[in-house]
Structures are given as structure tokens and as C-alpha cells.
Motif scaffolding. Structure first.
Motif, short mmCIF file in Angstrom:
data_model
loop_
_atom_site.label_atom_id
_atom_site.label_comp_id
_atom_site.label_asym_id
_atom_site.label_seq_id
_atom_site.Cartn_x
_atom_site.Cartn_y
_atom_site.Cartn_z
N UNK A 1 54.38 48.43 49.44
CA UNK A 1 55.14 48.58 48.21
C UNK A 1 55.65 47.21 47.76
N UNK A 2 55.53 46.95 46.50
CA UNK A 2 56.00 45.69 45.92
C UNK A 2 57.39 45.91 45.33
N UNK A 3 58.29 45.00 45.63
CA UNK A 3 59.61 45.00 45.00
C UNK A 3 59.60 43.98 43.88
N UNK A 4 60.14 44.38 42.73
CA UNK A 4 60.12 43.53 41.53
C UNK A 4 61.55 43.31 41.05
N UNK A 5 61.86 42.08 40.72
CA UNK A 5 63.19 41.75 40.19
C UNK A 5 63.03 40.93 38.92
N UNK A 6 63.52 41.48 37.82
CA UNK A 6 63.45 40.79 36.54
C UNK A 6 64.69 39.94 36.30
N UNK A 7 64.52 38.91 35.50
CA UNK A 7 65.64 38.06 35.09
C UNK A 7 65.31 37.44 33.75
N UNK A 8 66.32 36.85 33.12
CA UNK A 8 66.09 36.12 31.88
C UNK A 8 66.50 36.83 30.62
N UNK A 9 66.95 38.08 30.73
CA UNK A 9 67.40 38.80 29.56
C UNK A 9 68.72 38.23 29.03
N UNK A 10 69.12 38.71 27.86
CA UNK A 10 70.37 38.26 27.29
C UNK A 10 70.48 38.60 25.83
N UNK A 11 71.46 37.99 25.18
CA UNK A 11 71.73 38.19 23.76
C UNK A 11 71.22 36.98 22.98
N UNK A 12 70.43 37.23 21.95
CA UNK A 12 69.86 36.16 21.14
C UNK A 12 69.85 36.59 19.68
N UNK A 13 69.94 35.62 18.78
CA UNK A 13 69.86 35.93 17.36
C UNK A 13 68.41 36.14 16.93
N UNK A 14 68.24 36.90 15.89
CA UNK A 14 66.90 37.12 15.34
C UNK A 14 66.24 35.78 15.05
#
Length: 122
Positions: A1-14
């Protein structure tokens, strides 16, 4: 089984940009196609982008084509999603996924990450 961890999200203007990363552990990702999905409030999870095992082929939803770029580095078991020209309708939780199918449906995904929130303000 592969464990996945996302990062880099946030709040940004259009019109802005974000770069999401997905770090895998447990097994090498080289045996899997890798993809990104997203889910907005009240909506079903939808396909965004995918890359073949080697990274030589990439696929995109029509809604993000020309704005998003998926890439992978099998040497360090990482996948990225570069998102440019972001729109408010791109607001969602973004999930990294592994699959044996290059452009999977949600039912064909083997492993999911926990997701990272992307919010685009108008």
C-alpha cells in the motif's frame, strides 16, 4: 500500500498560481499511474490530471487544460501539479491518487492522499 501526503494548497487570488506536491511512501510510485482529483463542496470528486508510469504521457480535464501541468519524479516518489491562471471555480480539496489505469475513475484509484485545500478568491 502506498501512503500519499499532499502539500502546497492555500488561498490565492484569481489569476494566481499554486504548486501542489504529493509525496509517496511505502512503495515506489514507478509502478503506478499518478493522478490528481478535486472535490468542491456539495459536488462529486472529479478527475483533474494524470500521468503515465514513466511520465511520458499526461492527461487533463477540459476545465484545466492549458492551465495546469502534472509532473512526476519517480526517483524521489513525488508528483506535482502546477496550477496557473487559477479561477474561483478551481476552489476545492485536491487529492493525489495512484492507479493501475492511466486515466482512472474514482473507483479505479488504489490509494488516496488526505487532500489539500485550494481556495481561489475573486
Amino acid at each position: 500500500q502506498v501512503q500519499l501526503v499532499e502539500s502546497g494548497g492555500g488561498l490565492v487570488q484569481a489569476g494566481g498560481s499554486l504548486r501542489l506536491s504529493c509525496a509517496a511512501s511505502g512503495r515506489t510510485i514507478s509502478r503506478y499511474a499518478m493522478g490528481w482529483f478535486r472535490q468542491a463542496p456539495g459536488k462529486e470528486r472529479e478527475f483533474v490530471a494524470a500521468t503515465s508510469r514513466s511520465g511520458g504521457s499526461t492527461y487533463y480535464a477540459d476545465s484545466v487544460k492549458g492551465r495546469f501541468t502534472i509532473s512526476r519524479d519517480n526517483a524521489v516518489d513525488t508528483v506535482h501539479l502546477q496550477m496557473n491562471s487559477l479561477k474561483p471555480e478551481d476552489t476545492a480539496v485536491y487529492y493525489c491518487a495512484t492507479s493501475l489505469v492511466v486515466v482512472p475513475t474514482t473507483l479505479q484509484v488504489n490509494s488516496w492522499g488526505q487532500g489539500t485545500q485550494v481556495t481561489v478568491s475573486s
